[in-house]
Design a protein around this motif. Sequence first.
Motif, PDB file in Angstrom:
ATOM      1  N   PHE A   1       0.828  -1.190   0.000  1.00 26.71           N
ATOM      2  CA  PHE A   1       0.000   0.000   0.000  1.00 26.71           C
ATOM      3  C   PHE A   1       0.878   1.263   0.000  1.00 26.71           C
ATOM      4  N   LEU A   2       0.320   2.386  -0.410  1.00 22.74           N
ATOM      5  CA  LEU A   2       1.079   3.626  -0.502  1.00 22.74           C
ATOM      6  C   LEU A   2       1.430   4.235   0.850  1.00 22.74           C
ATOM      7  N   GLY A   3       0.568   4.084   1.830  1.00 21.24           N
ATOM      8  CA  GLY A   3       0.788   4.748   3.102  1.00 21.24           C
ATOM      9  C   GLY A   3       0.370   6.202   3.002  1.00 21.24           C
ATOM     10  N   THR A   4       0.905   7.013   3.891  1.00 25.01           N
ATOM     11  CA  THR A   4       0.583   8.440   3.910  1.00 25.01           C
ATOM     12  C   THR A   4       1.831   9.242   3.574  1.00 25.01           C
ATOM     13  N   GLU A   5       1.635  10.525   3.397  1.00 24.54           N
ATOM     14  CA  GLU A   5       2.780  11.414   3.135  1.00 24.54           C
ATOM     15  C   GLU A   5       3.772  11.365   4.300  1.00 24.54           C
ATOM     16  N   VAL A   6       3.254  11.307   5.517  1.00 19.87           N
ATOM     17  CA  VAL A   6       4.123  11.271   6.703  1.00 19.87           C
ATOM     18  C   VAL A   6       4.896   9.958   6.772  1.00 19.87           C
ATOM     19  N   THR A   7       4.241   8.821   6.484  1.00 20.27           N
ATOM     20  CA  THR A   7       4.968   7.547   6.545  1.00 20.27           C
ATOM     21  C   THR A   7       5.986   7.456   5.409  1.00 20.27           C
ATOM     22  N   GLN A   8       5.691   8.067   4.277  1.00 16.18           N
ATOM     23  CA  GLN A   8       6.667   8.109   3.179  1.00 16.18           C
ATOM     24  C   GLN A   8       7.905   8.913   3.605  1.00 16.18           C
ATOM     25  N   LYS A   9       7.687  10.037   4.260  1.00 19.40           N
ATOM     26  CA  LYS A   9       8.805  10.851   4.763  1.00 19.40           C
ATOM     27  C   LYS A   9       9.614  10.071   5.794  1.00 19.40           C
ATOM     28  N   PHE A  10       8.925   9.367   6.684  1.00 20.81           N
ATOM     29  CA  PHE A  10       9.569   8.607   7.751  1.00 20.81           C
ATOM     30  C   PHE A  10      10.511   7.548   7.182  1.00 20.81           C
ATOM     31  N   VAL A  11      10.060   6.809   6.197  1.00 24.60           N
ATOM     32  CA  VAL A  11      10.885   5.749   5.607  1.00 24.60           C
ATOM     33  C   VAL A  11      12.097   6.331   4.877  1.00 24.60           C
ATOM     34  N   LYS A  12      11.921   7.484   4.272  1.00 26.57           N
ATOM     35  CA  LYS A  12      13.021   8.117   3.546  1.00 26.57           C
ATOM     36  C   LYS A  12      14.026   8.778   4.487  1.00 26.57           C
ATOM     37  N   GLY A  13      13.694   8.837   5.777  1.00 27.38           N
ATOM     38  CA  GLY A  13      14.596   9.443   6.751  1.00 27.38           C
ATOM     39  C   GLY A  13      14.504  10.958   6.782  1.00 27.38           C
ATOM     40  N   GLU A  14      13.444  11.496   6.224  1.00 30.27           N
ATOM     41  CA  GLU A  14      13.250  12.944   6.227  1.00 30.27           C
ATOM     42  C   GLU A  14      12.762  13.401   7.594  1.00 30.27           C
ATOM     43  N   VAL A  15      12.883  14.697   7.851  1.00 29.39           N
ATOM     44  CA  VAL A  15      12.484  15.266   9.136  1.00 29.39           C
ATOM     45  C   VAL A  15      10.960  15.212   9.272  1.00 29.39           C
ATOM     46  N   ILE A  16      10.518  14.688  10.423  1.00 32.38           N
ATOM     47  CA  ILE A  16       9.098  14.648  10.745  1.00 32.38           C
ATOM     48  C   ILE A  16       8.832  15.824  11.679  1.00 32.38           C
ATOM     49  N   GLU A  17       7.923  16.688  11.265  1.00 30.36           N
ATOM     50  CA  GLU A  17       7.588  17.861  12.076  1.00 30.36           C
ATOM     51  C   GLU A  17       6.849  17.423  13.334  1.00 30.36           C
ATOM     52  N   SER A  18       6.913  18.240  14.375  1.00 28.84           N
ATOM     53  CA  SER A  18       6.298  17.887  15.654  1.00 28.84           C
ATOM     54  C   SER A  18       4.792  17.665  15.521  1.00 28.84           C
ATOM     55  N   TYR A  19       4.136  18.431  14.659  1.00 25.89           N
ATOM     56  CA  TYR A  19       2.695  18.268  14.492  1.00 25.89           C
ATOM     57  C   TYR A  19       2.340  16.985  13.725  1.00 25.89           C
ATOM     58  N   GLU A  20       3.324  16.315  13.108  1.00 20.13           N
ATOM     59  CA  GLU A  20       3.084  15.084  12.349  1.00 20.13           C
ATOM     60  C   GLU A  20       3.338  13.814  13.163  1.00 20.13           C
ATOM     61  N   VAL A  21       3.947  13.957  14.326  1.00 22.45           N
ATOM     62  CA  VAL A  21       4.362  12.795  15.121  1.00 22.45           C
ATOM     63  C   VAL A  21       3.175  11.936  15.542  1.00 22.45           C
ATOM     64  N   GLU A  22       2.096  12.565  16.010  1.00 23.61           N
ATOM     65  CA  GLU A  22       0.918  11.785  16.430  1.00 23.61           C
ATOM     66  C   GLU A  22       0.323  11.006  15.260  1.00 23.61           C
TER      67      GLU A  22
END
Length: 146
Positions: A99-120
Motif C-alpha cells: 500500500f502507498l501509506g501516507t505522506e508522513v509515513t513516506q517521509k519517515f521511511v526516507k529518513g526525512e524530518v518529521i515535524e512535531s505536528y506530524e508525530v501523532e
Amino acid sequence: MPRPRRTQVSIEDTPMYHCCSRVTRRAFLLGDDELTGKNYDHRRGWVESLLLKLAGVFAIDIAAYAVMSNHLHVVLSVDIYESNRWSDKEVVEHWHQIFLGTEVTQKFVKGEVIESYEVESLKHSIALYRSRLSDISWLINGVRVK
C-alpha cells in the motif's frame, strides 16, 4: 448466516485458519469459461506469485493454498508476535510494499524530518499498520488490491 471474521477469529486460541475467497458474477479465476470461450489459466502464476509476496510482507504464513477455477483456498498461520518484534521503520516498510501509506509515513521511511505536528499521525499510522499486518482480512484484501 455468515458472521464477520472478527467474531470468528481468536488468534490467541487458534493461530491457523482455512479461508476461501470466491469470485463474483460467474467470473472465472482460472480455466475455460464456457460462456465466452476464454481461457484464464495464465492467471495461476500471477495469483501464486502474489500470495507468496503477501506472505513475505504480512506476519502471516501461508501453510497451503489451492487456486481453483472460481475460488481460492488458503491455510494461514498468524503470528501475532512477529509484527510486534518489527521496528517502527520495518512496519512501515512492510506496509509500503503493498500500500502507498501516507505522506508522513513516506517521509519517515526516507529518513526525512518529521515535524512535531506530524508525530501523532505517524504513531497512529504505525500502530494501525502493525495491527493490519497480522490481520487475515487485510491479507485477503491484499490479494484483491493488486
